[in-house]
Write a protein that holds these residues in place. Structure first.
Motif, PDB file in Angstrom:
ATOM      1  N   PRO A   3      63.483  31.624  37.707  1.00 33.82           N
ATOM      2  CA  PRO A   3      64.514  31.131  38.617  1.00 33.82           C
ATOM      3  C   PRO A   3      65.208  32.268  39.389  1.00 33.82           C
ATOM      4  N   ARG A   4      65.486  33.380  38.722  1.00 34.40           N
ATOM      5  CA  ARG A   4      66.142  34.500  39.421  1.00 34.40           C
ATOM      6  C   ARG A   4      65.235  35.082  40.502  1.00 34.40           C
ATOM      7  N   GLN A   5      63.933  35.175  40.207  1.00 34.07           N
ATOM      8  CA  GLN A   5      62.998  35.662  41.224  1.00 34.07           C
ATOM      9  C   GLN A   5      62.950  34.710  42.414  1.00 34.07           C
ATOM     10  N   HIS A   6      62.942  33.416  42.133  1.00 33.50           N
ATOM     11  CA  HIS A   6      62.959  32.436  43.227  1.00 33.50           C
ATOM     12  C   HIS A   6      64.238  32.590  44.051  1.00 33.50           C
ATOM     13  N   LEU A   7      65.347  32.774  43.370  1.00 33.82           N
ATOM     14  CA  LEU A   7      66.623  32.975  44.060  1.00 33.82           C
ATOM     15  C   LEU A   7      66.559  34.190  44.984  1.00 33.82           C
ATOM     16  N   GLU A   8      66.100  35.313  44.457  1.00 32.34           N
ATOM     17  CA  GLU A   8      66.107  36.565  45.227  1.00 32.34           C
ATOM     18  C   GLU A   8      65.002  36.641  46.279  1.00 32.34           C
ATOM     19  N   GLN A   9      63.825  36.120  45.957  1.00 29.11           N
ATOM     20  CA  GLN A   9      62.683  36.265  46.867  1.00 29.11           C
ATOM     21  C   GLN A   9      62.531  35.119  47.867  1.00 29.11           C
ATOM     22  N   ILE A  10      63.061  33.952  47.544  1.00 37.79           N
ATOM     23  CA  ILE A  10      62.866  32.776  48.398  1.00 37.79           C
ATOM     24  C   ILE A  10      64.192  32.246  48.954  1.00 37.79           C
ATOM     25  N   VAL A  11      65.131  31.939  48.069  1.00 37.33           N
ATOM     26  CA  VAL A  11      66.372  31.298  48.508  1.00 37.33           C
ATOM     27  C   VAL A  11      67.195  32.221  49.403  1.00 37.33           C
ATOM     28  N   ARG A  12      67.537  33.401  48.898  1.00 36.19           N
ATOM     29  CA  ARG A  12      68.397  34.299  49.685  1.00 36.19           C
ATOM     30  C   ARG A  12      67.792  34.667  51.047  1.00 36.19           C
ATOM     31  N   PRO A  13      66.494  35.025  51.123  1.00 34.65           N
ATOM     32  CA  PRO A  13      65.928  35.318  52.442  1.00 34.65           C
ATOM     33  C   PRO A  13      65.997  34.117  53.402  1.00 34.65           C
ATOM     34  N   ASN A  14      65.812  32.900  52.884  1.00 37.10           N
ATOM     35  CA  ASN A  14      65.922  31.726  53.750  1.00 37.10           C
ATOM     36  C   ASN A  14      67.355  31.500  54.222  1.00 37.10           C
TER      37      ASN A  14
END
Length: 159
Positions: A3-14
């Motif tokens: 979940p943290r990787q998804h947050l940093e790599q996907i959510v925040r950049p979007n």
């Protein structure tokens, strides 16, 4: 992906891309989908590492409903993501029933409950129409939903 990787790599950049062009519908839909997907990552992590915390949940969709009941911004975000995917939501009583409730428009103070969300002089912004009420600034809703999910991640002790 955690979940943290998804947050940093996907959510925040979007979310960052949406901030670059507040009127771009593609950025808005990608941000909503990314935030919505974070809830599924959290559920899957909890099933494996903290099953007692999600024992009442049938699946990640049930988990999303539980989270949506706790936070209006996440509720709107997940409904936008689902409405974008399905175009029209016919089950339950969603606030966002159709993808067309999200639109790019020039914002005025009279349209919104929260003046703090409007970027004056920035041109068009993506908004979410709340039937019979007002509009919400999509960027602000998705950012607050992300903050809510981060707090839930911390409560689950997701590393």
């Amino acid at each position: 992906m955690t979940p943290r990787q998804h947050l940093e790599q996907i959510v925040r950049p979007n979310l960052d891309e949406m901030e670059l062009d507040r009127g771009d519908m593609r950025f808005a839909f990608n941000a909503a989908a990314a935030v919505d997907a974070l809830a599924a990552h959290m559920y899957c992590w909890a099933v494996e590492h903290s099953p007692d915390r999600v024992a009442e949940e049938e699946d990640d969709n049930s988990y999303r409903h539980t989270l949506a009941a706790k936070n209006l911004d996440f509720k709107l975000t997940t409904e936008v993501a689902r409405a974008n995917k399905h175009v029209r939501l016919d089950r339950g009583k969603p606030t966002v029933k159709t993808a067309s409730q999200m639109a790019t428009r020039e914002l005025t103070v009279c349209d919104f409950a929260s003046w703090d969300d409007i970027w004056f002089g920035e041109g068009d912004q993506v908004s979410i129409e709340i039937p019979g009420a007002t509009f919400e600034v999509a960027e602000a809703v998705f950012a607050r939903a992300c903050i809510f999910l981060e707090e839930e991640m911390n409560a689950l002790r997701i590393p």
